[in-house]
Motif scaffolding. Structure first.
Motif, PDB file in Angstrom:
ATOM      1  N   ILE A 235      -2.693  -8.757  -0.738  1.00  0.00           N
ATOM      2  CA  ILE A 235      -1.689  -9.821  -0.771  1.00  0.00           C
ATOM      3  C   ILE A 235      -0.414  -9.265  -1.389  1.00  0.00           C
ATOM      4  CG2 ILE A 235      -1.066 -12.044  -1.803  1.00  0.00           C
ATOM      5  CD1 ILE A 235      -4.004 -12.831  -1.702  1.00  0.00           C
ATOM      6  N   PHE A 236       0.702  -9.518  -0.742  1.00  0.00           N
ATOM      7  CA  PHE A 236       2.010  -9.166  -1.285  1.00  0.00           C
ATOM      8  C   PHE A 236       2.731 -10.456  -1.682  1.00  0.00           C
ATOM      9  CE2 PHE A 236       1.119  -5.562   1.538  1.00  0.00           C
ATOM     10  CZ  PHE A 236       1.354  -4.495   0.665  1.00  0.00           C
ATOM     11  N   ILE A 237       3.239 -10.488  -2.909  1.00  0.00           N
ATOM     12  CA  ILE A 237       3.971 -11.648  -3.398  1.00  0.00           C
ATOM     13  C   ILE A 237       5.439 -11.273  -3.516  1.00  0.00           C
ATOM     14  CG2 ILE A 237       4.194 -13.341  -5.266  1.00  0.00           C
ATOM     15  CD1 ILE A 237       1.255 -12.709  -5.987  1.00  0.00           C
ATOM     16  N   GLY A 238       6.286 -11.897  -2.683  1.00  0.00           N
ATOM     17  CA  GLY A 238       7.711 -11.578  -2.681  1.00  0.00           C
ATOM     18  C   GLY A 238       8.000 -10.240  -2.035  1.00  0.00           C
ATOM     19  N   ARG A 239       9.064  -9.577  -2.491  1.00  0.00           N
ATOM     20  CA  ARG A 239       9.459  -8.237  -2.040  1.00  0.00           C
ATOM     21  C   ARG A 239       9.873  -8.177  -0.582  1.00  0.00           C
ATOM     22  NH1 ARG A 239      10.065  -7.735  -6.875  1.00  0.00           N
ATOM     23  NH2 ARG A 239      11.083  -5.836  -6.220  1.00  0.00           N
ATOM     24  N   CYS A 240      10.168  -9.318   0.059  1.00  0.00           N
ATOM     25  CA  CYS A 240      10.524  -9.368   1.492  1.00  0.00           C
ATOM     26  C   CYS A 240       9.415  -8.752   2.350  1.00  0.00           C
ATOM     27  CB  CYS A 240      11.838  -8.637   1.772  1.00  0.00           C
ATOM     28  SG  CYS A 240      13.297  -9.307   0.944  1.00  0.00           S
ATOM     29  N   ALA A 241       8.186  -8.798   1.857  1.00  0.00           N
ATOM     30  CA  ALA A 241       7.083  -8.125   2.544  1.00  0.00           C
ATOM     31  C   ALA A 241       6.842  -8.676   3.947  1.00  0.00           C
ATOM     32  CB  ALA A 241       5.806  -8.238   1.714  1.00  0.00           C
ATOM     33  N   ASP A 242       7.097  -9.974   4.146  1.00  0.00           N
ATOM     34  CA  ASP A 242       6.915 -10.544   5.479  1.00  0.00           C
ATOM     35  C   ASP A 242       7.801  -9.853   6.506  1.00  0.00           C
ATOM     36  OD1 ASP A 242       8.799 -12.261   3.731  1.00  0.00           O
ATOM     37  OD2 ASP A 242       9.457 -12.738   5.764  1.00  0.00           O
ATOM     38  N   PHE A 243       9.031  -9.525   6.108  1.00  0.00           N
ATOM     39  CA  PHE A 243       9.969  -8.863   7.016  1.00  0.00           C
ATOM     40  C   PHE A 243       9.643  -7.385   7.154  1.00  0.00           C
ATOM     41  CE2 PHE A 243      13.967  -6.747   8.108  1.00  0.00           C
ATOM     42  CZ  PHE A 243      14.390  -7.508   9.186  1.00  0.00           C
ATOM     43  N   VAL A 244       9.332  -6.749   6.036  1.00  0.00           N
ATOM     44  CA  VAL A 244       9.011  -5.317   6.041  1.00  0.00           C
ATOM     45  C   VAL A 244       7.826  -5.034   6.964  1.00  0.00           C
ATOM     46  CG1 VAL A 244       8.123  -3.416   4.626  1.00  0.00           C
ATOM     47  CG2 VAL A 244       9.956  -4.881   3.746  1.00  0.00           C
ATOM     48  N   LEU A 245       6.859  -5.942   6.993  1.00  0.00           N
ATOM     49  CA  LEU A 245       5.634  -5.742   7.774  1.00  0.00           C
ATOM     50  C   LEU A 245       5.650  -6.486   9.106  1.00  0.00           C
ATOM     51  CD1 LEU A 245       3.046  -6.110   4.855  1.00  0.00           C
ATOM     52  CD2 LEU A 245       3.924  -3.982   5.858  1.00  0.00           C
TER      53      LEU A 245
ATOM     54  N   MET B  32      -5.474  -9.934  17.448  1.00  0.00           N
ATOM     55  CA  MET B  32      -5.932  -9.146  16.293  1.00  0.00           C
ATOM     56  C   MET B  32      -6.123 -10.042  15.077  1.00  0.00           C
ATOM     57  SD  MET B  32      -4.044  -5.942  14.331  1.00  0.00           S
ATOM     58  CE  MET B  32      -4.372  -4.791  15.666  1.00  0.00           C
ATOM     59  N   LYS B  33      -7.223  -9.824  14.353  1.00  0.00           N
ATOM     60  CA  LYS B  33      -7.473 -10.620  13.161  1.00  0.00           C
ATOM     61  C   LYS B  33      -6.536 -10.222  12.032  1.00  0.00           C
ATOM     62  CE  LYS B  33     -12.267 -11.663  14.248  1.00  0.00           C
ATOM     63  NZ  LYS B  33     -13.675 -11.613  13.806  1.00  0.00           N
ATOM     64  N   LYS B  34      -6.310 -11.163  11.137  1.00  0.00           N
ATOM     65  CA  LYS B  34      -5.355 -10.963  10.053  1.00  0.00           C
ATOM     66  C   LYS B  34      -6.054 -10.428   8.804  1.00  0.00           C
ATOM     67  CE  LYS B  34      -2.445 -13.155  12.768  1.00  0.00           C
ATOM     68  NZ  LYS B  34      -1.354 -12.482  13.482  1.00  0.00           N
ATOM     69  N   LYS B  35      -5.438  -9.458   8.148  1.00  0.00           N
ATOM     70  CA  LYS B  35      -6.018  -8.934   6.910  1.00  0.00           C
ATOM     71  C   LYS B  35      -4.997  -8.772   5.790  1.00  0.00           C
ATOM     72  CE  LYS B  35      -5.593  -3.995   8.025  1.00  0.00           C
ATOM     73  NZ  LYS B  35      -6.327  -2.709   8.156  1.00  0.00           N
ATOM     74  N   ILE B  36      -3.711  -8.862   6.125  1.00  0.00           N
ATOM     75  CA  ILE B  36      -2.653  -8.746   5.126  1.00  0.00           C
ATOM     76  C   ILE B  36      -1.979 -10.106   4.960  1.00  0.00           C
ATOM     77  CG2 ILE B  36      -0.555  -7.530   4.433  1.00  0.00           C
ATOM     78  CD1 ILE B  36      -2.968  -5.693   4.796  1.00  0.00           C
ATOM     79  N   ILE B  37      -1.793 -10.532   3.722  1.00  0.00           N
ATOM     80  CA  ILE B  37      -1.145 -11.819   3.440  1.00  0.00           C
ATOM     81  C   ILE B  37       0.143 -11.565   2.673  1.00  0.00           C
ATOM     82  CG2 ILE B  37      -1.361 -14.035   2.247  1.00  0.00           C
ATOM     83  CD1 ILE B  37      -4.419 -13.736   2.548  1.00  0.00           C
ATOM     84  N   THR B  38       1.236 -12.144   3.141  1.00  0.00           N
ATOM     85  CA  THR B  38       2.484 -12.087   2.386  1.00  0.00           C
ATOM     86  C   THR B  38       2.823 -13.491   1.905  1.00  0.00           C
ATOM     87  OG1 THR B  38       3.989 -12.462   4.280  1.00  0.00           O
ATOM     88  CG2 THR B  38       3.301 -10.179   3.829  1.00  0.00           C
ATOM     89  N   ILE B  39       3.334 -13.574   0.694  1.00  0.00           N
ATOM     90  CA  ILE B  39       3.663 -14.865   0.101  1.00  0.00           C
ATOM     91  C   ILE B  39       5.110 -14.873  -0.383  1.00  0.00           C
ATOM     92  CG2 ILE B  39       3.214 -16.424  -1.837  1.00  0.00           C
ATOM     93  CD1 ILE B  39       0.283 -15.594  -1.717  1.00  0.00           C
ATOM     94  N   ALA B  40       5.878 -15.796   0.152  1.00  0.00           N
ATOM     95  CA  ALA B  40       7.207 -16.090  -0.384  1.00  0.00           C
ATOM     96  C   ALA B  40       7.091 -17.447  -1.045  1.00  0.00           C
ATOM     97  CB  ALA B  40       8.253 -16.095   0.727  1.00  0.00           C
ATOM     98  N   ARG B  41       7.887 -17.678  -2.090  1.00  0.00           N
ATOM     99  CA  ARG B  41       7.703 -18.939  -2.820  1.00  0.00           C
ATOM    100  C   ARG B  41       8.967 -19.317  -3.566  1.00  0.00           C
ATOM    101  NH1 ARG B  41       8.344 -14.191  -5.105  1.00  0.00           N
ATOM    102  NH2 ARG B  41       7.788 -14.037  -7.290  1.00  0.00           N
ATOM    103  N   SER B  42       9.161 -20.630  -3.701  1.00  0.00           N
ATOM    104  CA  SER B  42      10.257 -21.119  -4.532  1.00  0.00           C
ATOM    105  C   SER B  42       9.807 -21.086  -5.987  1.00  0.00           C
ATOM    106  CB  SER B  42      10.658 -22.542  -4.122  1.00  0.00           C
ATOM    107  OG  SER B  42       9.579 -23.440  -4.269  1.00  0.00           O
ATOM    108  N   TYR B  43      10.758 -20.914  -6.886  1.00  0.00           N
ATOM    109  CA  TYR B  43      10.420 -20.801  -8.299  1.00  0.00           C
ATOM    110  C   TYR B  43       9.873 -22.128  -8.819  1.00  0.00           C
ATOM    111  CZ  TYR B  43      10.708 -19.600 -13.219  1.00  0.00           C
ATOM    112  OH  TYR B  43      10.401 -19.356 -14.531  1.00  0.00           O
ATOM    113  N   GLY B  44       8.724 -22.075  -9.473  1.00  0.00           N
ATOM    114  CA  GLY B  44       8.103 -23.280 -10.005  1.00  0.00           C
ATOM    115  C   GLY B  44       7.098 -23.914  -9.052  1.00  0.00           C
ATOM    116  N   SER B  45       6.989 -23.362  -7.848  1.00  0.00           N
ATOM    117  CA  SER B  45       6.033 -23.926  -6.886  1.00  0.00           C
ATOM    118  C   SER B  45       4.604 -23.500  -7.198  1.00  0.00           C
ATOM    119  CB  SER B  45       6.389 -23.471  -5.463  1.00  0.00           C
ATOM    120  OG  SER B  45       6.195 -22.070  -5.325  1.00  0.00           O
ATOM    121  N   GLY B  46       4.457 -22.500  -8.072  1.00  0.00           N
ATOM    122  CA  GLY B  46       3.126 -21.981  -8.382  1.00  0.00           C
ATOM    123  C   GLY B  46       2.664 -20.931  -7.401  1.00  0.00           C
ATOM    124  N   GLY B  47       3.578 -20.468  -6.544  1.00  0.00           N
ATOM    125  CA  GLY B  47       3.206 -19.526  -5.494  1.00  0.00           C
ATOM    126  C   GLY B  47       2.656 -18.217  -6.007  1.00  0.00           C
ATOM    127  N   ARG B  48       3.232 -17.690  -7.082  1.00  0.00           N
ATOM    128  CA  ARG B  48       2.734 -16.420  -7.619  1.00  0.00           C
ATOM    129  C   ARG B  48       1.332 -16.593  -8.200  1.00  0.00           C
ATOM    130  NH1 ARG B  48       2.447 -13.650 -12.451  1.00  0.00           N
ATOM    131  NH2 ARG B  48       2.551 -11.372 -12.255  1.00  0.00           N
TER     132      ARG B  48
END
Length: 210
Positions: A106-116, A1-17
């Motif tokens: 795109i989900f930034i943080g919120r443990c979205a990778d685990f939730v989904l 299946m192709k991907k359409k949802i992106i989750t982003i976890a990031r360390s503070y200061g990495s510029g991830g948000r």
């Protein structure tokens, strides 16, 4: 299946948000970060203040210890624990699932990778950088002294790690939790976006989103 949802976890200061926001604009899709709290409040009728008090960025009162992984449960209105810290997370998680059902985002943080985690159309990304690079990026935004920034970075990353461990049972910075981990040091946001877009195309047979 192709991907359409992106989750982003990031360390503070990495510029991830910032990267997540710029990527969302580049792809023409919505992004959700702390806005999930407002949406969850609107959908549940629970005061947003209660969500903020239980949020991962609240400091000084207590820290998450141990783990109580999210299993998809959701207490009904009227239940004595409906506004408990854990059920507020459950409501946020339910909100994330409903937003993901609406289409690419795109989900930034919120443990979205685990939730989904049960969805097959999710790409789980983690952005990080060495401390010196995190300090430099944070200083551009906040202009604080280096000693204060080091304390802030360590405090926020510690809290994110404990929050993630509590609700997922996993280590926040463990690369095995993610599909793609990227060191953001020494790359501009423009270059980082191109790298991520190329990864998305690889996963989607040449397309940006499924």
């Amino acid at each position: 299946m192709k991907k359409k949802i992106i989750t982003i976890a990031r360390s503070y200061g990495s510029g991830g948000r910032t990267l997540g926001i710029k990527l969302a604009k580049e792809l023409g899709i919505p992004y959700y970060d702390r806005s999930v709290i407002r949406i969850a409040s609107d959908m549940s009728g629970i005061n947003e203040v209660l969500f903020n008090e239980a949020d991962e960025k609240v400091t000084g009162k207590w820290f998450f210890k141990g783990s109580k992984p999210y299993k998809g449960e959701l207490l009904p209105p009227g239940h004595p624990d409906y506004t408990s810290r854990d059920n507020l997370f459950n409501i946020e998680a339910d909100t994330i699932k409903k937003l993901a059902d609406q289409g690419p985002c795109i989900f930034i943080g919120r443990c979205a990778d685990f939730v989904l985690q049960e969805r097959e159309d999710v790409m789980k990304l983690f952005f990080y950088a060495p401390m010196e690079n995190c300090i430099a990026r944070a200083k551009e935004v906040h202009g604080e002294e280096e000693d204060e920034l080091i304390k802030k970075i360590n405090r926020i990353d510690k809290y994110r790690a404990e929050y993630y461990k509590y609700y997922t049972g996993h280590e926040w910075n463990d690369s095995r939790n993610y599909d793609f981990c990227l060191n953001t040091a020494a790359m501009s946001y423009e270059k980082l976006i191109e790298v991520v877009k190329e990864y998305i195309k690889i996963q989607n047979d040449g397309e940006l989103l499924g």
